[in-house]
Design a protein around this motif. Structure first.
Motif, mmCIF file in Angstrom:
data_model
loop_
_atom_site.group_PDB
_atom_site.id
_atom_site.type_symbol
_atom_site.label_atom_id
_atom_site.label_comp_id
_atom_site.label_asym_id
_atom_site.label_seq_id
_atom_site.Cartn_x
_atom_site.Cartn_y
_atom_site.Cartn_z
ATOM 1 N N ASN A 146 -76.796 -31.357 52.803
ATOM 2 C CA ASN A 146 -77.408 -31.033 54.114
ATOM 3 C C ASN A 146 -76.499 -31.445 55.248
ATOM 4 N N LEU A 147 -75.925 -32.660 55.109
ATOM 5 C CA LEU A 147 -75.047 -33.186 56.160
ATOM 6 C C LEU A 147 -73.811 -32.298 56.294
ATOM 7 N N TYR A 152 -70.737 -28.333 59.223
ATOM 8 C CA TYR A 152 -70.065 -27.047 59.149
ATOM 9 C C TYR A 152 -70.590 -26.093 60.226
ATOM 10 N N ASN A 153 -71.907 -26.196 60.514
ATOM 11 C CA ASN A 153 -72.530 -25.234 61.437
ATOM 12 C C ASN A 153 -72.402 -25.608 62.907
ATOM 13 N N VAL A 154 -72.013 -26.874 63.204
ATOM 14 C CA VAL A 154 -71.980 -27.262 64.607
ATOM 15 C C VAL A 154 -70.793 -26.586 65.297
ATOM 16 N N GLY A 160 -73.815 -29.269 74.821
ATOM 17 C CA GLY A 160 -74.733 -30.208 74.152
ATOM 18 C C GLY A 160 -74.674 -30.107 72.638
ATOM 19 N N ALA A 161 -73.502 -29.748 72.092
ATOM 20 C CA ALA A 161 -73.370 -29.587 70.636
ATOM 21 C C ALA A 161 -73.688 -30.894 69.916
ATOM 22 N N LYS A 162 -74.510 -30.776 68.864
ATOM 23 C CA LYS A 162 -74.966 -31.965 68.130
ATOM 24 C C LYS A 162 -75.250 -31.565 66.698
ATOM 25 N N ILE A 163 -75.166 -32.511 65.764
ATOM 26 C CA ILE A 163 -75.641 -32.167 64.425
ATOM 27 C C ILE A 163 -76.990 -32.852 64.221
ATOM 28 N N SER A 164 -77.838 -32.197 63.428
ATOM 29 C CA SER A 164 -79.150 -32.783 63.175
ATOM 30 C C SER A 164 -79.623 -32.362 61.789
ATOM 31 N N THR A 165 -79.985 -33.346 60.933
ATOM 32 C CA THR A 165 -80.463 -33.026 59.581
ATOM 33 C C THR A 165 -81.933 -33.395 59.412
ATOM 34 N N ASN A 179 -71.557 -38.971 68.466
ATOM 35 C CA ASN A 179 -70.743 -39.718 69.446
ATOM 36 C C ASN A 179 -69.314 -39.198 69.471
ATOM 37 N N LEU A 180 -68.802 -38.926 68.280
ATOM 38 C CA LEU A 180 -67.432 -38.419 68.172
ATOM 39 C C LEU A 180 -67.321 -37.059 68.865
ATOM 40 N N ILE A 181 -68.321 -36.199 68.608
ATOM 41 C CA ILE A 181 -68.305 -34.867 69.238
ATOM 42 C C ILE A 181 -68.346 -35.028 70.760
ATOM 43 N N TYR A 182 -69.207 -35.972 71.232
ATOM 44 C CA TYR A 182 -69.340 -36.173 72.680
ATOM 45 C C TYR A 182 -67.999 -36.618 73.279
ATOM 46 N N ARG A 183 -67.338 -37.583 72.590
ATOM 47 C CA ARG A 183 -66.057 -38.084 73.131
ATOM 48 C C ARG A 183 -64.995 -36.990 73.127
ATOM 49 N N MET A 184 -65.013 -36.169 72.052
ATOM 50 C CA MET A 184 -64.041 -35.079 71.979
ATOM 51 C C MET A 184 -64.262 -34.098 73.127
ATOM 52 N N LYS A 185 -65.548 -33.816 73.403
ATOM 53 C CA LYS A 185 -65.860 -32.866 74.476
ATOM 54 C C LYS A 185 -65.456 -33.431 75.832
#
Ligand code: ADP
Length: 412
Positions: A146-147, A152-154, A160-165, A179-185
């Protein structure tokens, strides 16, 4: 039951073995004591038989009631003597009772001892409990699938890209990845803003140059005044553009880790004295003073530290009226070798100070004042100071001017 009071098998085993050892110790002691007492009793009776007769056979006899147990002795002269065992053992009742009480107290004390051990073993208990918990968790591979699917889908470009399971067990991994996605953005946003600001800043001189080239094309061939004015303006603008591009390249190299420092031992007083002498020669419109303490040794890149000092000094000159004083100092500040640049200029308010190290930031006054800056000088100075593990302190007020203190707090 309270979670904290739960016992693990390890602690139970240690407690039980401690208690059992003490308990069997007491039992063994009593058995040995009984054997000794009975042996002494038999020996004493045999030794004290009437008429000095010698015992040839003896036995204990149970006569239906424990108080009637008898010890019977047959002697060499054919006589038989019978002794009621409890006549003698009655004397031992009181000391026996005392001994028994003592032993009970001793065993109770041991139970208290196990409590102490239990307390001391608590961290071990916790550890063992956790280990038991972990070993009892069966790995559910669908969670990982699932993770994997969510990652893969994000789409990192989506706002506001985020992953959620929606899985509680994966919550901490989800938070870390988000957090990593936020810092990258954020870093991507900064990069985009930098490129757009840089393009904007470059567009202005290019537009000015274009304007003058058109003017030259139309009237410059005949009109000498237009010719001189245009050439002067083109020179100035291309010089400004050159400076801007050099500053942009410096920051780009810094961002990509290609601004290598050439470290050496530096006498900060001598270095600042050289920068002061340079300033005296370049700028005659301000009054420069210098004061330096001896033995201020730092490890750094001479060219870069000079470059940072020049930025602060040029700003002091740009944002101070002619004839005012600019003070340059090299001294220990809170135990750290430092240099100080102080002016009597227009100063800044708190809001402005909080932005001055941002790329392309210029206060309204600076923009309108026609001082010819780019808004990149302090970003470069900060990069250099950071690279030397230094700190910048700014004190500024509209009435008194501005003081920058640069301290080299830690060795590189
Ligand atoms: P610039 O090229 O505009 O000087 P800097 O990055 O060097 O760019 O400085 C950013 C802004 O900080 C300046 O535009 C100015 O508003 C403010 N500033 C810097 N130094 C001083 C100073 N000594 N006195 C007043 N304002 C200053």
């Amino acid at each position: 039951m309270n979670e904290n009071r739960k016992f693990t098998s390890i602690a139970l085993k240690i407690n039980a073995s401690f208690l059992l050892k003490r308990f069997f110790g007491v039992i063994w002691f009593n058995i040995v004591l009984c054997v000794l007492i009975v042996g002494t009793y038999v020996y004493w009776i045999n030794e004290h038989l009437p008429e000095n007769s010698v015992a040839e056979g003896y036995n204990f006899k149970y006569n239906g009631y424990y108080r009637d147990i008898t010890y019977n002795v047959e002697t060499s002269n054919g006589k038989e003597y019978t002794y009621k065992v409890f006549d003698f053992f009655d004397y031992l009742a009181f000391p026996g009772l005392c001994l028994l009480s003592f032993e009970c107290l001793y065993l109770l004390g041991c139970v208290g001892g196990t409590n102490k051990i239990r307390r001391k073993l608590r961290p071990l208990n916790e550890l063992a409990k956790k280990a038991e918990e972990i070993s009892s968790v069966s790995l559910d591979y669908t969670k990982f699938e699932n993770l994997e699917h969510a990652i893969y889908n994000v789409s990192p470009d989506a706002p506001g890209a985020k992953i959620s399971t929606d899985d509680k067990d994966l919550q901490s991994i989800e938070i870390a990845i988000n957090n990593l996605i936020y810092r990258m953005k954020e870093s991507q946003k900064q990069q985009t803003r930098f490129v757009s600001d840089a393009s904007h800043e470059l567009r202005t001189p290019i537009a000015v140059i274009q304007g003058y080239v058109n003017m030259l094309d139309r009237w410059g061939k005949e009109d000498e005044k237009v010719l001189v004015e245009s050439i002067e303006a083109i020179k100035n603008e291309s010089q400004h553009m050159k400076e801007l591009i050099e500053q942009l390249l410096f920051l780009a190299r810094g961002d990509s880790g290609r601004n290598n420092l050439k470290l050496e031992e530096i006498n900060l007083k001598n270095l600042m004295e050289e920068v002061w002498e340079e300033s005296l020669m370049i700028d005659e419109k301000h009054v420069y003073s210098f004061d330096g303490e001896e033995n201020l040794i730092i490890n750094g890149d001479v060219a870069m530290i000079k470059q940072s000092a020049r930025i602060f000094i040029q700003n002091a000159a740009k944002y101070s009226p002619e004839g005012t004083k600019i003070t340059i100092k090299a001294k220990l500040v809170n135990g750290a070798p430092s240099y100080i640049i102080q002016d009597e200029g227009l100063g800044m308010n708190q809001e402005e100070v909080s932005h001055i190290f941002e790329r392309f930031y210029r206060s309204d006054e600076a923009r309108n004042g026609n001082t010819g800056g780019t808004g990149l000088g302090l970003s470069i100075a900060k990069w250099i100071v950071d690279a030397h593990n230094g700190l910048i302190n700014v004190v500024s007020s509209d009435e008194l001017g501005t003081r920058f203190t640069i301290s080299f707090v830690k060795e590189i």
